[in-house]
Design an enzyme around this catalytic site. Structure first.
Site, PDB file in Angstrom:
ATOM      1  N   ARG A  38       9.422  11.893  55.478  1.00 40.90           N
ATOM      2  CA  ARG A  38       9.538  13.284  55.890  1.00 40.90           C
ATOM      3  C   ARG A  38      10.890  13.860  55.503  1.00 40.90           C
ATOM      4  NH1 ARG A  38       9.430  15.568  61.843  1.00 40.90           N
ATOM      5  NH2 ARG A  38       9.153  17.750  61.346  1.00 40.90           N
ATOM      6  N   GLY A  43      16.860   9.063  57.807  1.00 33.74           N
ATOM      7  CA  GLY A  43      16.683   8.068  56.748  1.00 33.74           C
ATOM      8  C   GLY A  43      16.356   8.696  55.406  1.00 33.74           C
ATOM      9  N   CYS A  44      15.500   9.702  55.429  1.00 35.80           N
ATOM     10  CA  CYS A  44      15.110  10.359  54.180  1.00 35.80           C
ATOM     11  C   CYS A  44      16.270  11.135  53.568  1.00 35.80           C
ATOM     12  CB  CYS A  44      13.908  11.262  54.428  1.00 35.80           C
ATOM     13  SG  CYS A  44      12.443  10.328  54.951  1.00 35.80           S
ATOM     14  N   THR A  45      17.117  11.695  54.418  1.00 37.82           N
ATOM     15  CA  THR A  45      18.302  12.398  53.928  1.00 37.82           C
ATOM     16  C   THR A  45      19.286  11.411  53.305  1.00 37.82           C
ATOM     17  OG1 THR A  45      18.009  14.157  55.553  1.00 37.82           O
ATOM     18  CG2 THR A  45      20.217  13.915  54.584  1.00 37.82           C
ATOM     19  N   ALA A  48      17.767  10.398  49.898  1.00 39.83           N
ATOM     20  CA  ALA A  48      17.817  11.484  48.906  1.00 39.83           C
ATOM     21  C   ALA A  48      19.248  11.778  48.463  1.00 39.83           C
ATOM     22  CB  ALA A  48      17.163  12.743  49.472  1.00 39.83           C
TER      23      ALA A  48
END
Length: 154
Positions: A38, A43-45, A48
């Site tokens: 998401r 974590g995704c930030t 990325a």
């Protein structure tokens, strides 16, 4: 999940600007395809921003990095703009690509079961075959692991 040697399933999805991106159009170059749960979550930030910060390393390796999530285009656009992401993000709202790659899985949190994306990365060779599979990658070490694999294949 798909395995090394499998042909990467073709797909066409909209990117953060709403433009259609087809995997078939990228034949002839190496692609790092990563699935994340998401946009704009911790974590995704981390993952990325790691890709963004290693963009020169990916360029030297001659690869195109693509992130895929089940978020809508509007969410990945905000994510890309907020964090100055300089690579392609794709919206897989119906999670068909995640299903094809085996990353749409049943998960559990606090005893509640639900379906979502398992953070995973594939390296796809110029011939469209999968050369590396990284299931359940860590956002913090993602780039180190992927770039090391890319360096070993050159």
């Amino acid at each position: 999940m798909l395995e090394v040697g499998d042909t990467a399933p073709d797909f066409t999805l909209p990117d953060q600007d709403g433009n259609e991106v087809a995997l078939a159009d990228l034949r002839g170059q190496t692609v790092v395809l990563y699935f994340y749960p998401r946009a704009d979550t911790p974590g995704c930030t981390t993952q990325a921003c790691g890709v963004r910060d290693h963009s020169a390393d990916y360029e030297r390796a001659g690869v195109k990095v693509i992130g895929v999530s089940p978020d809508p285009v509007s969410a990945i656009k905000r994510f890309a703009e907020k964090h100055d992401l300089n690579f392609t993000l794709l919206a897989d709202e119906e999670h068909k690509v995640a299903e094809a790659y085996g990353t749409w899985t049943e998960k559990s949190m606090y005893g509640k079961k639900y379906w979502g994306v398992t953070r995973s990365t594939y390296i796809i060779g110029p011939d469209g075959k999968i050369t590396h599979v990284f299931p359940k990658v860590s956002p913090k070490t993602h780039d180190d692991v992927v770039l090391k694999a890319l360096a070993e294949t050159v």
